[in-house]
Design a protein around this motif. Structure first.
Motif, PDB file in Angstrom:
ATOM      1  N   PHE A 244       0.848  -1.192   0.000  1.00 38.87           N
ATOM      2  CA  PHE A 244       0.000   0.000   0.000  1.00 38.87           C
ATOM      3  C   PHE A 244       0.886   1.245   0.000  1.00 38.87           C
ATOM      4  N   GLY A 316     -14.374  -9.750   5.116  1.00 39.51           N
ATOM      5  CA  GLY A 316     -13.376  -9.449   4.098  1.00 39.51           C
ATOM      6  C   GLY A 316     -12.872 -10.675   3.378  1.00 39.51           C
ATOM      7  N   TYR A 326      -8.573  -5.464  -1.370  1.00 37.28           N
ATOM      8  CA  TYR A 326      -7.427  -5.363  -0.465  1.00 37.28           C
ATOM      9  C   TYR A 326      -6.257  -6.227  -0.922  1.00 37.28           C
ATOM     10  N   ASP A 327      -6.571  -7.372  -1.528  1.00 38.30           N
ATOM     11  CA  ASP A 327      -5.505  -8.308  -1.898  1.00 38.30           C
ATOM     12  C   ASP A 327      -4.586  -7.750  -2.983  1.00 38.30           C
ATOM     13  N   TYR A 329      -2.904  -5.299  -2.864  1.00 38.44           N
ATOM     14  CA  TYR A 329      -1.723  -4.723  -2.223  1.00 38.44           C
ATOM     15  C   TYR A 329      -0.913  -5.774  -1.464  1.00 38.44           C
ATOM     16  N   THR A 330      -1.212  -7.048  -1.709  1.00 39.00           N
ATOM     17  CA  THR A 330      -0.426  -8.123  -1.106  1.00 39.00           C
ATOM     18  C   THR A 330       0.896  -8.270  -1.864  1.00 39.00           C
ATOM     19  N   PHE A 337      -2.545  -8.948   2.409  1.00 35.82           N
ATOM     20  CA  PHE A 337      -3.054  -7.638   2.803  1.00 35.82           C
ATOM     21  C   PHE A 337      -4.577  -7.746   2.800  1.00 35.82           C
ATOM     22  N   ALA A 338      -5.196  -7.690   3.973  1.00 37.46           N
ATOM     23  CA  ALA A 338      -6.618  -7.997   4.072  1.00 37.46           C
ATOM     24  C   ALA A 338      -7.316  -7.030   5.017  1.00 37.46           C
ATOM     25  N   LEU A 339      -8.625  -7.021   4.918  1.00 34.91           N
ATOM     26  CA  LEU A 339      -9.453  -6.203   5.804  1.00 34.91           C
ATOM     27  C   LEU A 339      -9.524  -6.891   7.165  1.00 34.91           C
ATOM     28  N   THR A 427     -11.089   2.848   6.536  1.00 32.13           N
ATOM     29  CA  THR A 427      -9.809   2.380   6.016  1.00 32.13           C
ATOM     30  C   THR A 427      -9.423   3.252   4.826  1.00 32.13           C
ATOM     31  N   LEU A 429      -8.789   2.416   1.876  1.00 32.07           N
ATOM     32  CA  LEU A 429      -9.236   1.916   0.586  1.00 32.07           C
ATOM     33  C   LEU A 429     -10.688   2.274   0.312  1.00 32.07           C
ATOM     34  N   PHE A 431     -13.839   0.701   1.047  1.00 30.37           N
ATOM     35  CA  PHE A 431     -14.666  -0.291   0.362  1.00 30.37           C
ATOM     36  C   PHE A 431     -16.125   0.170   0.302  1.00 30.37           C
TER      37      PHE A 431
END
Length: 859
Positions: A244, A316, A326-327, A329-330, A337-339, A427, A429, A431
């Motif tokens: 991120f 999530g 979210y994934d 940004y893994t 990278f998760a909620l 957050t 992002l 959602f």
């Protein structure tokens, strides 16, 4: 004996005991009427207009709190949201962030928290007798006021529409023909507070006067908005930031330079307000006068503070669109990278919300059905402020037709525009990313004939109101897999005629009879649809089966009435009893998430009984006002939260998922969802996706309680006073809840109390006086969910302190004060999003301790 009956019996007994005691205490001094008139000390009189005519507060048989502007200043009360600290059984509060910069207003447990134009407030607001229909935007700054009057209980006869809980009347100072004067007040304080207030009164001749008042105030927000990546590096957990990015390139440079120590990129909860008000008063004769007023407000304050209490990571993981968002940004080979709770800051005054959709317009997210390359999806950046522009004109014409007979005409016009966005997930992002645009224009005219002849006093009037409003909503939700557009257009019209007569055939006994006929209409044109564009779209199109289009013609014809009886035991003690009705216009569900949720909501109706006593005792050193009340809430449409299956817009059938529908504990025909158990999965029980829904039911209720207000002034220097209010609200929907649930209204304290004391030290050496003051405000426990008792808030106390120096020779005032002296933490409200199927629950922190210094110069 039930709790309600005990409270009612105790209230009535207290009133009767209260009546008997002062009557005996005053018996010896009843004949000293001339001495009473010449008293120079004691509790001062307050003139109110609660009965649409000027009367003494203590001679007005209504449960009313009147607070002067001087008292508001001394108690550090700056706006209507803080008025409930000194008004028993009134709960005014800054609205939760989802409802914008509005005011939640309740009196005796009845009111409204949602600022949407589809609903109607339960507390009627008036500024100089001009009706103000919006709860949204009702954070009136207490600018150049003479006093504020809060009337408790239904005021359906004299104040009309939407006053089933009570009414608030803000009364400004009238221009003075006699002399020129003015004042300037400068205030500085915590959080970079800078405030300037100025007012002036200028006679323009023997018959014309002008008064003007201006306000400018700025204050930095209480809650910090943090850059997520920066903060994880600062905390020593950079792996939680994944790939991120920084929100600000300068922060990346600070990291390279090794100077990364501040991750604040903005604030929430701050103020930036400019306001102006002018009045022109013309009195060409003793029997005719005109007042013309104009005001303008420009508010660029921050959005409200909002804090994420907890996040359910299971949502999530199981929702493919949220997981994909979210994934992305893994890092390769790194942790997912998760909620989850990495986005819970741990400090109520910090948040990661950025009000922005970081997926660019036309962008795609692997695994997400929402971000499909459409140029109409993604890239939405909403401002973290809630701009309001409002201006209005009003006029008041008084014509004395004969001795003790006056014709009054009041005209008002207002134009209101506001924008507020909301980032409910907290957050970076977003959602879920929402925005509302609100436009309202309305005008009103009221004509009153006020008169007195012998033992008959009367007020007769006609009232007309016309308002047009639009509320537009744009929302992007990975959780719901939609980009939704809503456009609601409203047109309201109100026509009313009323008559209020007070008959005093005997010296100390008066009978009040009131009636009001109202014809209310509200036309609604609703458009609610989901975006259906894709990467090949060149124009905005909507999913044809998802469009929720409807028109409603809401309306009602009403007759409200009031009967009251009051009796003066002596010149200083009055007892009264009354019964009155009130109503609220029908409404509808303005936020249907799918066609099955379109619902019309019936209007409210109340009938309230009061028994009270008002007394000035011991040579007016002590004032005591006590009221017991019982409200029969005859028609009460209650919104009960639940869930239903999320229907496929194309087919109307439930969409696949991992939840099953079950009955809700709130009622047999109300449903909610839960995840399938492993046994159900193994048995092949089908699972579906669910969506939140509000079910509306008529749930009549009862409210029983009491209010006690006291003021004690034994000397000219020492004064103290306070109030206590308690009410108990019962209704079938509360009683039917399971044992251990919260069987009471949400977000409303049952008990409130306050107490203040000050002493004025007059000193020749100081050239004036020094007045220390201390105020204590108590708010009782509150509940925020029917079954989630962990979100119950205990009662809390706030203490304000102030030291004021008044200089006689140069006519200026210096004041130093502290609000929330002991820095007591409390939540203004909770918002339990998980009841709507969301992964998070939010809360709004209260204000921390603040200090201020102010100087006022009068000239």
């Amino acid at each position: 004996m039930t709790t309600q009956k005990k409270v009612l019996w105790a209230s009535a007994s207290a009133v009767m005991a209260f009546v008997a005691s002062p009557a005996l205490a005053q018996a010896a001094g009843e004949d000293d009427e001339q001495g009473s008139q010449n008293r120079s000390s004691g509790v001062s009189d307050i003139v109110v207009t609660a009965t649409r005519r000027e009367t003494n507060l203590q001679d007005t048989p209504i449960a009313i709190t009147a607070v002067s502007s001087e008292t508001l200043t001394a108690q550090s009360i700056e706006n209507t949201a803080e008025l409930s600290r000194v008004v028993p059984n009134a709960s005014f509060e800054l609205a939760q962030g989802a409802f914008g910069p509005g005011l939640t207003a309740f009196i005796r447990g009845i009111g409204q928290s949602d600022s949407n134009l589809a609903g109607e407030p339960g507390v009627a607001f008036y500024i100089d007798d001009v009706y103000y229909p919006l709860v949204f935007g009702s954070m009136f700054d207490l600018l150049d006021l003479e006093r504020v009057e809060v009337l408790r209980g239904p005021q359906g006869t004299l104040f009309g529409r939407n006053s089933l809980a009570g009414a608030v009347n803000l009364v400004s100072r009238t221009p003075d023909l006699g002399e020129a004067y003015g004042s300037v007040e400068v205030t500085v304080g915590s959080y970079e507070r800078r405030e300037l207030r100025a007012s002036a009164n200028v006679p323009l001749g023997d018959t014309l006067a002008l008064s003007v008042a201006g306000l400018s105030k700025d204050r930095r927000g209480y809650q910090e908005r943090l850059d997520f990546r920066c903060e994880q590096i600062r905390r020593g957990t950079p792996e939680l930031a994944g790939d991120f990015p920084f929100s600000d390139i300068n922060l990346a440079n600070d990291q390279l330079q090794g100077t990364l120590d501040d991750c604040v990129i903005g604030h929430l909860g701050g103020e930036e307000v400019r306001a102006f008000r002018g009045q022109l008063y013309w009195e060409p004769s003793d029997r005719f006068d005109v007042t013309i007023s104009a005001d303008y407000l420009k508010d660029r304050s921050d959005n409200a503070m909002d804090y994420i209490l907890e996040i359910d990571p299971g949502v999530g993981r199981t929702n493919p669109n949220v997981a994909a968002l979210y994934d992305q940004y893994t890092p390769a080979g790194g942790p997912t990278f998760a909620l989850d709770d990495r986005f819970v800051t741990g400090d109520p005054y910090q948040t990661y919300a950025n009000f922005a959709d970081l997926v660019p317009a036309g962008g795609t997210v692997p695994g997400s059905a929402l971000y499909n390359g459409s140029p109409f999806r993604g890239g939405i950046i909403n401002p973290p402020i809630a701009p309001i522009d409002s201006w209005g004109l009003s006029g008041k014409i008084n014509v004395e037709l004969a001795d003790d007979i006056e014709l009054i005409t009041i005209l008002g016009y207002r134009d209101f525009e506001a924008v507020f966005s909301y980032d409910p997930d907290g957050t970076p992002l977003a959602f879920e990313n929402f925005r509302n645009d609100v436009f309202q224009e309305h005008y009103s005219i009221e004509t009153r004939l006020v008169g007195s002849r012998g033992w008959v006093d009367w007020v007769a009037g006609l009232f007309y109101f016309n308002g047009e409003g639009t509320q537009r909503f744009t929302g992007t939700s990975s959780l719901r897999n939609y980009v939704r557009y809503t456009d609601n257009i409203y047109e309201s019209e109100s026509k009313a005629a009323y008559l209020n007569v007070t008959l005093s055939p005997f010296e100390r006994l008066s009978l009040t009879l009131g009636g009001r006929y109202s014809d209310e209409t509200k036309l609604v044109d609703n458009f609610n649809a989901v975006d259906a564009t894709d990467a090949n779209s060149t124009e905005l199109v909507f999913e044809p089966n998802s469009a929720i289009l409807f028109n409603l013609d809401l309306g009602t014809e009403r007759f409200d009435w009031k009967v009251g009886l009051d009796y003066e035991l002596n010149s200083d003690v009055m007892v009264y009893a009354s019964a009155a009705t009130g109503f609220r216009l029908p409404g509808f569900n303005s936020r249907p998430l799918q066609p099955s949720q379109v619902a019309q909501i019936p209007g409210d109706e109340t009938l309230s009984y009061e028994l009270g006593v008002k007394a000035d005792l011991f040579e007016r050193m002590l004032r005591l006002n006590l009221t017991g009340f019982y409200t029969d809430y005859k028609t009460r449409p209650a919104g009960l939260s639940g869930n239903e299956y999320f229907l496929d817009p194309a087919t109307g059938e439930p969409q696949p998922g991992n939840q099953v529908l079950i009955p809700s504990p709130l009622g047999d025909d109300i449903t909610t969802c839960r995840p399938r158990t492993q046994a159900e999965i193994d048995a092949g029980v089908p699972g579906f996706a669910c969506i939140g829904r509000v079910f509306y039911r008529n749930q009549p209720g009862e409210v029983i309680g009491f209010e006690l207000e006291a003021e004690f002034r034994p000397t000219d220097a020492l004064s103290m006073g306070g109030s206590v209010g308690y009410h108990n609200f019962s209704a079938p929907d509360y009683d039917s809840l399971p044992d251990g649930a919260n069987k009471r209204p949400l977000a409303i304290p049952e008990l409130q109390a306050n107490f203040g004391v000050q002493y004025e030290f007059v000193s020749d050496a100081l050239g004036g006086s020094l007045t220390p003051r201390l105020d204590w405000f108590y708010t009782g426990s509150q509940v925020y969910n029917e079954t989630r008792t962990e979100f119950n808030q205990d009662g809390y106390s706030l203490v304000n302190a102030r030291l004021t120096y008044d200089n006689d020779e140069y006519d200026f005032t210096l004041a130093a004060g502290v609000t929330n002296l002991f820095d007591n933490f409390y939540w203004r409200n909770y918002f339990i999003y998980q009841r709507f199927g969301s992964p998070q629950n939010n809360a709004q922190p209260g204000l921390p301790r603040e200090w201020y210094l102010s100087m006022t110069k009068r000239f």
